[in-house]
Design an enzyme around this catalytic site. Structure first.
Site, PDB file in Angstrom:
ATOM      1  N   PRO A   1       0.856  -1.182   0.000  1.00 35.69           N
ATOM      2  CG  PRO A   1      -0.674  -1.560   1.715  1.00 35.69           C
ATOM      3  CD  PRO A   1       0.668  -2.002   1.218  1.00 35.69           C
ATOM      4  CG  LEU A   2       1.885   2.789  -3.838  1.00 35.90           C
ATOM      5  CD1 LEU A   2       1.362   3.419  -5.119  1.00 35.90           C
ATOM      6  CD2 LEU A   2       3.372   2.471  -3.969  1.00 35.90           C
TER       7      LEU A   2
ATOM      8  CG  ASN B   1       9.823   6.896 -12.228  1.00 35.39           C
ATOM      9  OD1 ASN B   1       8.741   7.455 -12.096  1.00 35.39           O
ATOM     10  ND2 ASN B   1      10.017   5.633 -11.877  1.00 35.39           N
TER      11      ASN B   1
ATOM     12  CB  ILE C   1       6.740   6.713 -15.362  1.00 38.33           C
ATOM     13  CG1 ILE C   1       7.362   7.380 -16.596  1.00 38.33           C
ATOM     14  CG2 ILE C   1       5.894   5.494 -15.780  1.00 38.33           C
ATOM     15  CD1 ILE C   1       6.387   7.736 -17.711  1.00 38.33           C
TER      16      ILE C   1
ATOM     17  NE  ARG D   1     -14.723   9.552  27.981  1.00 38.36           N
ATOM     18  CZ  ARG D   1     -14.683  10.880  28.048  1.00 38.36           C
ATOM     19  NH1 ARG D   1     -13.576  11.513  27.704  1.00 38.36           N
ATOM     20  NH2 ARG D   1     -15.706  11.563  28.468  1.00 38.36           N
TER      21      ARG D   1
ATOM     22  CD  GLU E   1      -7.351  11.525  12.929  1.00 36.89           C
ATOM     23  OE1 GLU E   1      -6.977  11.804  11.775  1.00 36.89           O
ATOM     24  OE2 GLU E   1      -7.994  12.329  13.649  1.00 36.89           O
TER      25      GLU E   1
END
Ligand SMILES: Cc1ncc(C[n+]2csc(CCOP(=O)(O)OP(=O)(O)O)c2C)c(N)n1
Length: 464
Positions: free
Chosen positions: A119-120, A186, A188, A354, A408
């Site tokens: 996942p880029l 590059n 591309i 919490r 996040e």
């Protein structure tokens, strides 16, 4: 530009292992490895501190391949430098079921892969966590024990992803000077020229986030080397080096085009590429002189590693260092928690969950110093900060509480990087609904089986 024969041969070994493995599998991405082979060769031969026979050496430089589709670059580097998990057979089995060379780097498939990428953009953000962990750990144990760089190779796709903004902004804010991103500039991507979709000036973008930025000809080893050297010298800011490269470098008919991004070259084009790069060797055959030059790279940091081991052996903090690195909790960490539970069950305390979480954290943070907490700007709502925790700031990394800001996704990916680096148990909070904003990184925490703790507290009914 003068390119030594040795450099050229070493870079071409990477190029052809990648092109031939993709051809054999009839699937994969040869363009990026062929384009970045010169940069990777310079990085590994002249800079990267690592030892192939000891992939887990804590003080190694980290190397993250964020554009994971170019995995053959990483697999080839690991093979050539002598990592035992990446044999020639593994390379020949690229993209086959059960192989270590799955097609995108998968953490746990073989020692040498620092994180799962595919996942880029995730790798860039993981690296921010790794660089932050390095600073925090160095503060605790001293820079004679922890002192390394974090290098990343990232492509246009990584920098187009939104997470790259959160990561860049956070790293720039903290001034993580030992983080160096080598951008495969590059022009591309899959659809064609990147200017179909983006015209950002990446250098100005990163500069605006507080980075040191520079560029070089990504096929000129001396220029690459000089630019990395300058990035190393600048320790106040993270560095982005735009390496101008040609995707699929060497392929006479496909270089510089999207056609070589994610498809085998084809037998005729591989033959033509062999001729144009003067590489007469058959597929998967690396001439001995070139192979042994690469293997030497994999072992040349032995003296550095031995000197480090000696310093660690002499350190009075050795035991504690080894404990936190191994992920073992301190002895007797449970006793205060048991007393705390006993008190509240006896008193039948009424408290919001919490708030109960915060009070528990107060107890745990006192006895587990490696807990590294944080929140994406909801500290007072998530109640994630324990009383004893001091915030991390750009000028003080001795604390254990991280103000991630309203980032996040960047927080979750940075936590993956922190835990993969070693030495800390990261936890981070936001509202449960915003797991949506963290999900790609939460998925990777799970896939990589990492001890990252997500403190996802209450939602407002009216929120979205
Ligand atoms: C989050 C995410 N979206 C989409 C993809 C699919 N994908 C893989 S590579 C790529 C293009 C990346 O372009 P670039 O970084 O320029 O790679 P290059 O063409 O230089 O190899 C895309 C869209 C992905 N891997 N991850």
């Amino acid at each position: 530009m003068t390119v030594s024969l040795r450099h050229q041969d070493m870079a071409n070994a990477l190029r052809f292992l990648a092109a031939d493995a993709v051809q054999k599998a009839n699937s994969g991405h040869p363009g990026m490895p062929m384009g970045m082979a010169d940069v990777a060769t310079v990085l590994f031969t002249r800079f990267l501190k690592f030892k192939a026979s000891n992939p887990k050496w804590l003080n190694r430089d980290r190397f993250v391949l964020s554009n994971g589709h170019g995995s053959m670059l990483l697999y080839s580097l690991l093979h050539l430098t002598g990592y035992e998990d990446f044999t020639l057979d593994e390379l020949k089995n690229f993209r086959q079921l059960g192989s270590r060379t799955a097609g995108h780097p998968e953490y746990g498939h073989g020692a040498g892969i620092e994180t799962t990428t595919g996942p880029l953009g995730q790798g860039v953000a993981n690296a921010v966590g790794m660089a932050l962990a390095e600073r925090m750990l160095a503060e605790r144990f001293g820079s004679d024990i922890v002192d390394h760089y974090t290098y990343v190779i990232a492509g246009d796709g990584c920098l187009m992803e939104g997470i790259s903004h959160e990561a860049a902004s956070f790293a720039g804010h903290l001034g993580l000077g030992k983080l160096i991103v080598l951008f495969d500039d590059n022009g591309i991507s899959i659809d064609g020229s990147t200017d179909l979709a983006v015209n950002d000036d990446q250098l100005m973008r990163f500069e605006a986030c507080g980075w040191d930025v520079s560029f070089c000809d990504g096929h000129d080893p001396d220029a690459i080397s000089a630019t990395i050297n300058a990035a190393i010298e600048n320790q106040d800011k993270p560095s982005l080096v735009a390496c101008k490269t040609t995707i699929g470098f060497g392929s006479p008919n496909k270089a510089g085009t999207a056609a070589i991004h994610g498809a085998p070259l084809g037998n005729d084009e591989i033959t033509a590429t062999r001729e144009s790069l003067n590489w007469p060797h058959p597929a998967f055959e690396i001439p001995e002189a070139i192979g042994s030059a690469w293997r030497r790279v994999g072992s040349m940091k032995s003296a550095k590693m031995e000197a480090w081991r000696k310093r660690l052996n002499e350190s009075e903090r050795k035991e504690e260092f080894e404990r936190v690195i191994s992920g073992t909790l301190p002895e007797n960490w449970e006793a205060p928690l048991r007393n705390f539970k006993l008190k509240h069950s006896t008193e039948k305390t009424k408290v919001a969950t919490r708030k109960a979480s915060q009070e528990t954290l107060d107890v745990l943070a006192e006895v587990i110093p490696e807990l590294a907490g944080g929140s994406a700007d909801l500290t007072g709502s998530n109640l994630t900060k324990a009383k004893s925790q001091k915030p991390i700031t750009p000028s003080d990394f001795s604390g254990s509480y991280i103000h991630y800001g309203v980032r996040e996704h960047g927080m979750a990916a940075a936590m993956n990087g922190i835990v993969l680096h070693g030495g800390f148990i990261p936890y981070g909070g936001t509202f449960l609904i915003f797991t949506d904003y963290c999900r790609p990184s939460i998925r990777l925490s799970a896939l990589m089986k990492q001890r990252v703790i997500y403190v996802m507290t209450h939602d407002s009914i009216g929120l979205g």
